[in-house]
Design a protein around this motif. Structure first.
Motif, PDB file in Angstrom:
ATOM      1  N   ALA A 163      34.472  41.373  53.790  1.00 10.08           N
ATOM      2  CA  ALA A 163      33.333  40.448  53.843  1.00 10.08           C
ATOM      3  C   ALA A 163      33.243  39.596  52.583  1.00 10.08           C
ATOM      4  O   ALA A 163      32.701  38.491  52.613  1.00 10.08           O
ATOM      5  CB  ALA A 163      32.039  41.234  54.047  1.00 10.08           C
ATOM      6  N   ASN A 164      33.770  40.119  51.463  1.00  7.86           N
ATOM      7  CA  ASN A 164      33.805  39.422  50.177  1.00  7.86           C
ATOM      8  C   ASN A 164      32.436  38.859  49.766  1.00  7.86           C
ATOM      9  O   ASN A 164      32.318  37.681  49.435  1.00  7.86           O
ATOM     10  CB  ASN A 164      34.866  38.310  50.207  1.00  7.86           C
ATOM     11  CG  ASN A 164      35.229  37.852  48.811  1.00  7.86           C
ATOM     12  OD1 ASN A 164      35.100  38.594  47.849  1.00  7.86           O
ATOM     13  ND2 ASN A 164      35.675  36.613  48.701  1.00  7.86           N
ATOM     14  N   PRO A 165      31.389  39.708  49.748  1.00  8.98           N
ATOM     15  CA  PRO A 165      30.072  39.227  49.313  1.00  8.98           C
ATOM     16  C   PRO A 165      30.051  38.973  47.806  1.00  8.98           C
ATOM     17  O   PRO A 165      30.993  39.325  47.089  1.00  8.98           O
ATOM     18  CB  PRO A 165      29.143  40.378  49.691  1.00  8.98           C
ATOM     19  CG  PRO A 165      30.007  41.586  49.593  1.00  8.98           C
ATOM     20  CD  PRO A 165      31.376  41.138  50.054  1.00  8.98           C
ATOM     21  N   ALA A 166      28.966  38.410  47.336  1.00 14.20           N
ATOM     22  CA  ALA A 166      28.850  38.054  45.917  1.00 14.20           C
ATOM     23  C   ALA A 166      29.002  39.259  44.999  1.00 14.20           C
ATOM     24  O   ALA A 166      29.499  39.120  43.873  1.00 14.20           O
ATOM     25  CB  ALA A 166      27.508  37.370  45.662  1.00 14.20           C
ATOM     26  N   ASP A 167      28.612  40.460  45.459  1.00 14.65           N
ATOM     27  CA  ASP A 167      28.694  41.635  44.591  1.00 14.65           C
ATOM     28  C   ASP A 167      30.053  42.337  44.645  1.00 14.65           C
ATOM     29  O   ASP A 167      30.255  43.342  43.980  1.00 14.65           O
ATOM     30  CB  ASP A 167      27.585  42.640  44.928  1.00 14.65           C
ATOM     31  CG  ASP A 167      27.748  43.281  46.300  1.00 14.65           C
ATOM     32  OD1 ASP A 167      28.434  42.710  47.171  1.00 14.65           O
ATOM     33  OD2 ASP A 167      27.159  44.367  46.508  1.00 14.65           O
TER      34      ASP A 167
ATOM     35  N   HIS B 252      42.759  41.995  39.929  1.00 15.52           N
ATOM     36  CA  HIS B 252      41.870  42.592  38.926  1.00 15.52           C
ATOM     37  C   HIS B 252      40.746  41.640  38.516  1.00 15.52           C
ATOM     38  O   HIS B 252      39.596  42.044  38.388  1.00 15.52           O
ATOM     39  CB  HIS B 252      42.674  43.028  37.698  1.00 15.52           C
ATOM     40  CG  HIS B 252      41.835  43.646  36.642  1.00 15.52           C
ATOM     41  ND1 HIS B 252      41.346  44.931  36.745  1.00 15.52           N
ATOM     42  CD2 HIS B 252      41.384  43.152  35.467  1.00 15.52           C
ATOM     43  CE1 HIS B 252      40.625  45.194  35.670  1.00 15.52           C
ATOM     44  NE2 HIS B 252      40.641  44.141  34.884  1.00 15.52           N
ATOM     45  N   ASP B 253      41.073  40.359  38.324  1.00 17.82           N
ATOM     46  CA  ASP B 253      40.040  39.416  37.868  1.00 17.82           C
ATOM     47  C   ASP B 253      39.409  38.613  39.013  1.00 17.82           C
ATOM     48  O   ASP B 253      38.652  37.675  38.790  1.00 17.82           O
ATOM     49  CB  ASP B 253      40.578  38.489  36.772  1.00 17.82           C
ATOM     50  CG  ASP B 253      41.627  37.496  37.257  1.00 17.82           C
ATOM     51  OD1 ASP B 253      41.777  37.277  38.477  1.00 17.82           O
ATOM     52  OD2 ASP B 253      42.308  36.918  36.380  1.00 17.82           O
ATOM     53  N   ASN B 254      39.728  39.004  40.257  1.00 18.86           N
ATOM     54  CA  ASN B 254      39.175  38.384  41.470  1.00 18.86           C
ATOM     55  C   ASN B 254      39.548  36.920  41.645  1.00 18.86           C
ATOM     56  O   ASN B 254      38.871  36.193  42.358  1.00 18.86           O
ATOM     57  CB  ASN B 254      37.652  38.548  41.533  1.00 18.86           C
ATOM     58  CG  ASN B 254      37.265  39.968  41.802  1.00 18.86           C
ATOM     59  OD1 ASN B 254      37.936  40.678  42.533  1.00 18.86           O
ATOM     60  ND2 ASN B 254      36.190  40.405  41.169  1.00 18.86           N
ATOM     61  N   SER B 255      40.633  36.483  41.026  1.00 25.41           N
ATOM     62  CA  SER B 255      41.076  35.099  41.250  1.00 25.41           C
ATOM     63  C   SER B 255      41.959  34.990  42.485  1.00 25.41           C
ATOM     64  O   SER B 255      42.252  33.879  42.931  1.00 25.41           O
ATOM     65  CB  SER B 255      41.791  34.559  40.011  1.00 25.41           C
ATOM     66  OG  SER B 255      42.970  35.307  39.737  1.00 25.41           O
TER      67      SER B 255
END
Length: 133
Positions: free
Chosen positions: A86-90, A17-20
């Motif tokens: 791809a895990n881009p910045a957005d 959820h928090d992208n950690s």
């Protein structure tokens, strides 16, 4: 299910959820704890984690905006998976969930044993993704 495994499932859920935690990290932690898979249900706003002996725990998920669209768009779900990989910045898991619901994804089943994810719509249409090698 023992408290330690429930705690691990909760920590993984929060990490997504928090992208950690990335998907590979999330999966690795669950496998190391002995889980064989999990299910996300956007209509119930719940996530179930399964052990090989049949034991499971169901946890409430954070609410994600929007409702599950009536029509399942498998091409859009596949595009969202590629975006996540791809895990881009957005990228964020929250955005993934909201966009998946808008694409008619009612939930998904992750099998560590089968190394795949089955995304499904309200009419039981599916899209299968195999884990990258």
């Amino acid at each position: 299910m023992d408290a330690e495994r429930i705690s691990i499932a909760k920590a993984c859920q929060e990490g997504a959820h928090d992208n950690s935690l990335s998907f590979p990290e999330f999966v690795g932690k669950l496998i190391a704890a002995g889980f064989e898979g999990y299910t996300v249900d956007y209509r119930r706003n719940a996530q179930a984690f399964y052990l090989p002996d049949g034991d499971s725990v169901v946890l409430e998920m954070h609410p994600y905006a929007g409702s599950v669209a009536a029509n399942f768009d498998a091409a859009e779900v596949e595009r969202l998976v590629r975006w996540a990989q791809a895990n881009p910045a957005d990228y964020s898991y929250v955005a993934f969930c909201e966009k998946a619901k808008a694409a008619g994804c009612a939930g998904y089943l992750v099998s560590f044993l089968g190394r795949r994810v089955v995304y499904f719509g309200r009419t039981a249409e599916t899209h299968v993704e195999h884990f990258p090698k």
